[in-house]
Design a protein around this motif. Sequence first.
Motif, mmCIF file in Angstrom:
data_model
loop_
_atom_site.group_PDB
_atom_site.id
_atom_site.type_symbol
_atom_site.label_atom_id
_atom_site.label_comp_id
_atom_site.label_asym_id
_atom_site.label_seq_id
_atom_site.Cartn_x
_atom_site.Cartn_y
_atom_site.Cartn_z
ATOM 1 N N GLN A 1 3.061 39.371 27.073
ATOM 2 C CA GLN A 1 2.591 40.716 26.757
ATOM 3 C C GLN A 1 3.729 41.682 26.524
ATOM 4 O OE1 GLN A 1 -0.267 42.836 28.828
ATOM 5 N NE2 GLN A 1 -1.832 41.246 28.645
ATOM 6 N N CYS A 2 3.415 42.626 25.669
ATOM 7 C CA CYS A 2 4.369 43.692 25.483
ATOM 8 C C CYS A 2 3.588 45.001 25.339
ATOM 9 C CB CYS A 2 5.255 43.428 24.287
ATOM 10 S SG CYS A 2 4.373 42.850 22.862
ATOM 11 N N ALA A 3 4.322 46.069 25.351
ATOM 12 C CA ALA A 3 3.676 47.374 25.447
ATOM 13 C C ALA A 3 2.676 47.610 24.331
ATOM 14 C CB ALA A 3 4.744 48.461 25.439
ATOM 15 N N GLU A 4 3.025 47.188 23.141
ATOM 16 C CA GLU A 4 2.133 47.509 22.024
ATOM 17 C C GLU A 4 0.859 46.686 22.041
ATOM 18 O OE1 GLU A 4 5.223 46.579 21.833
ATOM 19 O OE2 GLU A 4 5.597 45.107 20.257
ATOM 20 N N ASP A 5 0.784 45.701 22.920
ATOM 21 C CA ASP A 5 -0.468 44.956 23.047
ATOM 22 C C ASP A 5 -1.598 45.864 23.537
ATOM 23 O OD1 ASP A 5 0.556 42.661 22.090
ATOM 24 O OD2 ASP A 5 0.920 41.730 24.048
ATOM 25 N N GLY B 1 7.924 47.342 17.213
ATOM 26 C CA GLY B 1 7.457 46.445 18.271
ATOM 27 C C GLY B 1 8.584 46.072 19.209
ATOM 28 N N THR B 2 8.195 45.675 20.395
ATOM 29 C CA THR B 2 9.175 45.312 21.412
ATOM 30 C C THR B 2 9.171 43.823 21.717
ATOM 31 O OG1 THR B 2 7.560 45.747 23.117
ATOM 32 C CG2 THR B 2 9.017 47.553 22.525
ATOM 33 N N ALA B 3 8.268 43.116 21.053
ATOM 34 C CA ALA B 3 8.122 41.713 21.428
ATOM 35 C C ALA B 3 9.245 40.849 20.896
ATOM 36 C CB ALA B 3 6.789 41.171 20.912
ATOM 37 N N GLY B 4 10.028 41.421 20.015
ATOM 38 C CA GLY B 4 11.129 40.632 19.478
ATOM 39 C C GLY B 4 10.644 39.554 18.556
ATOM 40 N N LYS B 5 10.929 38.350 18.923
ATOM 41 C CA LYS B 5 10.668 37.235 18.014
ATOM 42 C C LYS B 5 9.173 37.051 17.734
ATOM 43 C CE LYS B 5 10.570 34.149 21.847
ATOM 44 N NZ LYS B 5 11.202 33.372 22.793
ATOM 45 N N SER B 6 8.352 37.342 18.732
ATOM 46 C CA SER B 6 6.934 37.085 18.530
ATOM 47 C C SER B 6 6.265 38.219 17.749
ATOM 48 C CB SER B 6 6.233 36.923 19.877
ATOM 49 O OG SER B 6 6.329 38.136 20.588
ATOM 50 N N GLU C 1 1.276 44.105 37.804
ATOM 51 C CA GLU C 1 2.628 44.574 38.072
ATOM 52 C C GLU C 1 3.656 43.729 37.323
ATOM 53 O OE1 GLU C 1 3.729 44.275 42.169
ATOM 54 O OE2 GLU C 1 5.679 45.212 41.836
ATOM 55 N N LEU C 2 3.437 42.433 37.401
ATOM 56 C CA LEU C 2 4.360 41.518 36.746
ATOM 57 C C LEU C 2 4.380 41.770 35.250
ATOM 58 C CD1 LEU C 2 6.210 39.145 37.291
ATOM 59 C CD2 LEU C 2 4.300 37.627 36.890
ATOM 60 N N GLU C 3 3.195 41.910 34.704
ATOM 61 C CA GLU C 3 3.140 42.127 33.253
ATOM 62 C C GLU C 3 3.777 43.447 32.888
ATOM 63 O OE1 GLU C 3 -0.789 41.579 31.788
ATOM 64 O OE2 GLU C 3 -0.815 39.439 32.265
ATOM 65 N N ALA C 4 3.575 44.458 33.743
ATOM 66 C CA ALA C 4 4.183 45.753 33.476
ATOM 67 C C ALA C 4 5.695 45.628 33.489
ATOM 68 C CB ALA C 4 3.723 46.769 34.521
ATOM 69 N N CYS C 5 6.177 44.845 34.446
ATOM 70 C CA CYS C 5 7.631 44.629 34.506
ATOM 71 C C CYS C 5 8.127 43.999 33.210
ATOM 72 C CB CYS C 5 7.982 43.698 35.660
ATOM 73 S SG CYS C 5 7.948 44.494 37.250
ATOM 74 N N VAL C 6 7.415 42.982 32.791
ATOM 75 C CA VAL C 6 7.828 42.285 31.580
ATOM 76 C C VAL C 6 7.839 43.236 30.406
ATOM 77 C CG1 VAL C 6 7.161 40.486 29.959
ATOM 78 C CG2 VAL C 6 7.071 40.046 32.417
ATOM 79 N N LYS C 7 6.788 44.047 30.329
ATOM 80 C CA LYS C 7 6.702 44.993 29.219
ATOM 81 C C LYS C 7 7.874 45.967 29.281
ATOM 82 C CE LYS C 7 1.799 44.821 29.632
ATOM 83 N NZ LYS C 7 0.623 45.597 30.044
ATOM 84 N N ALA C 8 8.138 46.455 30.497
ATOM 85 C CA ALA C 8 9.226 47.419 30.638
ATOM 86 C C ALA C 8 10.553 46.791 30.239
ATOM 87 C CB ALA C 8 9.296 47.903 32.081
ATOM 88 N N VAL C 9 10.742 45.534 30.620
ATOM 89 C CA VAL C 9 12.001 44.861 30.276
ATOM 90 C C VAL C 9 12.146 44.771 28.772
ATOM 91 C CG1 VAL C 9 13.183 42.662 30.344
ATOM 92 C CG2 VAL C 9 12.198 43.597 32.422
ATOM 93 N N ARG C 10 11.043 44.482 28.119
ATOM 94 C CA ARG C 10 11.131 44.369 26.667
ATOM 95 C C ARG C 10 11.529 45.709 26.048
ATOM 96 N NH1 ARG C 10 9.135 39.289 25.372
ATOM 97 N NH2 ARG C 10 7.425 38.581 26.673
ATOM 98 N N VAL C 11 10.960 46.761 26.620
ATOM 99 C CA VAL C 11 11.314 48.078 26.104
ATOM 100 C C VAL C 11 12.789 48.362 26.353
ATOM 101 C CG1 VAL C 11 10.907 50.546 26.375
ATOM 102 C CG2 VAL C 11 8.980 48.952 26.409
ATOM 103 N N LEU C 12 13.234 48.027 27.556
ATOM 104 C CA LEU C 12 14.632 48.274 27.893
ATOM 105 C C LEU C 12 15.578 47.447 27.037
ATOM 106 C CD1 LEU C 12 14.309 48.543 31.730
ATOM 107 C CD2 LEU C 12 15.284 50.262 30.241
ATOM 108 N N ALA C 13 15.103 46.265 26.704
ATOM 109 C CA ALA C 13 15.939 45.412 25.866
ATOM 110 C C ALA C 13 16.159 46.083 24.522
ATOM 111 C CB ALA C 13 15.288 44.051 25.691
#
Lengths: 1138, 139
Positions: free
Chosen positions: A8-12, A261-266, A334-346
């Motif tokens: 998951q990413c934020a734009e989902d 988008g923040t998902a990068g490759k996907s 929470e976990l998914e939020a973390c992942v999303k946040a990391v993608r944004v930070l990346a």
Amino acid sequence: MSIPDYMQCAEDHQTVLVVVQPVGIVPEEEFFRIYKRIASINQVSIRDSQRLLYIRYRHHYPPENNEWGDFQTHRKVVGLIAVTTCNSAKEWPQTSERFHGQKEVFGPTLYDSRLLVFGLQGEIAEQARTDVAFYSSYDKCEDVEKRVEDFVESIFIVLESKRLDRATDKSGDKIPLLCVPFEKKDFVGLDTDSRHYKKRCQGRMRKHVGDLCLQAGMLQDALVHYHMAVELLRSVNDFLWLGAALEGLCSASVIYHYPGGTAGKSGGRKPSVSQAADAGKRHRPGALTTNGISADTSSEIGRAKNCLSPEDIIEKYKEAISYYGKYKNAGVIELEACVKAVRVLAIQKRAMEASEFLQNAVYINLGQLSEEEKIQRYSILSELYDLIGFHRKSAFFKRVAAMQCVAPTIAEPGWRACYKLLLETLPGYSLSLDPKDFCKGTHRGWAAVQMRLLHELVYASRRMGNPGLSVRHLSFLLQTMLDFLSDQEKKEVTQSLENYTSKCPGGMEVIALPDGLKLPPVPFTKLPIVKSVKLLNLPVSLRPRKLKGLLGQNMATKSPFIYSPIIIHNRGEERCKKIDFQWVQGDVCEVQLMVYNPMPFELRVENMGLLTSGVEFESLPAALSLPAESGLYPVTLVGVPRTAGNITVNGYHTSVFGVMSDCMLDGLPGVKTSGCVVEVVPALPRLQLSTSLPRSANSRQPSSGEEPSSSVSVQLFNGESQQLLVTLENIASEPLETLEVTSKMVNTKEKVFGEFLTWDLDGALSQLPLKPGQTVVLTVNIKVKLDFSGQENLFQDLNDDGISVTGLPISSPLRQVLKPRAENKPMGTESGKPEYNQVKMLEAVLHFKYSGGQGQVEGYYRELSLGVHVDVEPSVFFTRVSTLPATSTRQCHLLLDVFNATEHELTVSARNNQDVVLHASECQRMAIQVDKFDLESLPEPDEERLRFASPRQLEEERQQVQGCRINAELGLVWNIISFAARTGEASVEGVLNQLVLEHLQLAPLQWDVVVNGKPCDCNIIAECSVGEMVPLEVRLTNRSKNAVGPFSLNIIPFQDYQNGVHNYELQDAVTFIGSNTFYIDTVKPTEDCNCAGALLFLYAGDFYLNIKFQDDSSCGRDLPLAWFCLPNVHVKAVDSPF
Amino acid sequence: MAVCIAVVAKENYPLYIRSVPSENELKFHYTVHTSLDVVEEKVSAVGKVLVDQRELYLGLLYPTEDYKVYGYVTNSKVKFVIVVESSNTSLRDNEIRSMFRKLHNSFTDVMCNPFYNPGDLIQSKAFDSVVSSMMVQAC
């Protein structure tokens, strides 16, 4: 909800979820083909609203996640597309039934559904139904995309209506409380009329409306709703939903800030920067105006205010996550939020903060996770770390994931997956599997972890059942990590390597993995370590040599200078590649390696050979065994070049622990080499030499380097000769066509008389060409003639007889000159003995130059040398030489003091003379009457010699020739009585001094006296009768180079009473007819002059005539006295018979 | 006190690593190795902002469940990493700083040794004893 969606990413948040599922039996391949086509419709622009609807497709979705759909609407399954195969109409009802069953699963949340039926034809297929589409086959379904778009639009209509429905809920109406599954029981019995409760309901609803707005493409409205929801929920401390509202706010802001988008490759999202931005801008959500709560959503200022700045996004994410963290059941959220946040930070490139989020994510406890989920979780962590540039951390988690694949709790360990994951960690540990990256300098890497990884790779590949891979990895480990392995580890690694290679020997081929990775071969360049490589020249006797003429040509073309330092510099580089000697085709060539075994145990290297290029080369592999931790150890690798040309030694191959390695020299660090290119000249014949005399060990060698390949030694007495048979066999495959023999003396401190080595080559040459295997025999005569007379000071006692050697005529030639020396004292003392008994050494080298075959055509030859070493023992020598004039002027006596230096009794004989027997260490004098020599008639040295030799040399040479002549004339021979066979020459050459030579020489002025027509010499008695005239003639022949004279001769007759009294008073007995004085005019060279007179004897008797020079001739004084050696004439006058 | 002290070369390979013997050494290797990511990130971040007045001490790199990892980077990009136990709350930032300073001084001495080749593993006994003084005494 227990299964996190790590992708998951934020734009989902702005997507609607559609599940695509197969119903009944659908071939997987076909299903995914269709799924892909469906999934390509991931954004649909709605016809009349300019809005974009984003769709997220899943082919698998856990229904319990669907229950969180109210919490975050993008989790809600709103559409279902079922794909089914139906081959006959009969199956149709059943299929339809199944489809409905499937719908039930997501029933409450579905907005719409579709069924794609493949394979059905006929009546049923022709009925037009909106929710079912019929296709005859998987290949004929052109309008699937169209269908999906229609389907999406229908979803949008429902979504929009829901949004409007919720948004327009009047505040006066009872707002239902939305809750997540685990909350439901908490609210039982709560006062639903309290303000607090109402606010909670309102806040949650706002948040929900925000979600819907976001999904419906109304970003601006969503932001407003989220803001309000945050305020409302904050006031009632509804933390879970507050977190969700904050996250929604973040998501919306992210969508605004990062339209890519923040998902990068996907990121299946089409890059629509302007589109997304425009969508937000242009859209005027007029519908919202009726909303009582709605604020100034239409103003641009408001939007900028509502939208979070990039920094705020992170702050809000943090806050949201901290709220989620309060609820154990919201772990996934929470976990998914973390992942999303990391993608944004990346995207924001804020790796440090991202790592903090990830660190947090690591600790989120999701309760019991299955092994698969753990693997997934570690993999995603690894991926995320990679995303933020923490490659090491990423590698760490990937490795953990790999280990998880094969955890002992798993029934069927996935070694393949494990191996694959491990391979992916390689870059993180800065490890490449190419050994070339490691050969430059010392190893720079984190050896401990790299080694661990390699061990794991080895183990995994073994468990995968691919021993070839294990061998490769283990070889790599051994090769690159050798310095870091402890002795124990080295043993273990090599042991297991040997185990593996017994099943699958390691080679040099590149191993290609199914996923495209190529494992380059690992040559064991450190087992053993090669320190230097040196191409060895052929042994001296086998070296090819270029014929001089051709060589000179070569040199001349290179440079006009004989020597120039500049040229040497220029050649420097060239030389370091090409070596200045040659190898010969067909001959065994050697390369010496200095190797070192770094292992703490014995290293067995098998099949070690050379790798070459350039010419055909037959390598003869060697096997060696190096002791543990050996020092430098020389190894010679051999091979035979089969063709001519330039050969390059590129490297060597080995087989160690069952792994074949090709080690290239240019890839080896720290190898000293003096060049690897050498010329191979065409084949030449090869001679093997054997001799009739015993071989001697090559004792000491002159430093000149030109040491003979073999040598013979023999012991001879001085003057002795010996025959040496040299047998030459052609052992190569080329015929021998030319053969030359030369000899050279070495260490000639001694003066050697005569030829030391002589041979006759004609016999051997007649046998050429010599075919392979044939032999030729050459006879070499060894003759030693040395001067041992240097020690005469020992023999003073022989000089005591005071014999004068001045050469003045002594009237009595009969005096005893052979004095027996029986009373000779024993020679010398003990200490003195070795001095004269010392053995002299004579050495010479015979060179055999030969050539043939193709090599001769190219101008090469070979040289074989044979050292001849002779220990010369003294035989007899002459301690002293003197002359006595003989009675005849043409002759003289040579007095030789002969010393027997041997320990044997021997006889010495001269030509026409009796033998003298000498005991050991005895000295005797022998007198030999010899004719004087006409030394002037010896051939003069030729012009050439005259020009180059110094006068001193010439003089020496002349003396040598003279000595040789004299020696030959004398024919002095000794014979050791006890060894019948050993005879030899005794040479006087060394002892002849100038004085003796002068005496032995015929005087240049030759005087002949003729009495009564009869030539008169010392022992000849001229007879004449008393009273008759006796004619006397004196003839002078001038053989000197100058004119001589004038002379005057005075003839004095006398009588010898044989008692020492000479009577000169003979005036009345002898009378001269004419003058008693002759005058001779100047005589030119080679001329002669006669002067004649006559005598008259008055009485009978023996008379002597002494012919004397008159002293008045001045020029006569210049000439040596010996030149005026006139014979005494003995005249016997007898009474004439009457 | 520290449970692991490591010196990492500019090219990110260990010059020296020492951990308390009772623990799994490889674990610390992994800990230090992964901490390099953070070090690099911090160094590059610092490099962007303040080039000249750089602080050598990097502070806490990351905390794990059991350990805290601190970093320090010299001007020549040699990294020092100290791992302390999380339970050890007595250690304040200042103490960690002074440990790093001591370590740096000792490292400078090592580099001053004319017989030491930069880039080789550190085998100095003096350095070893300095490190030992900072390590947790295994009991």
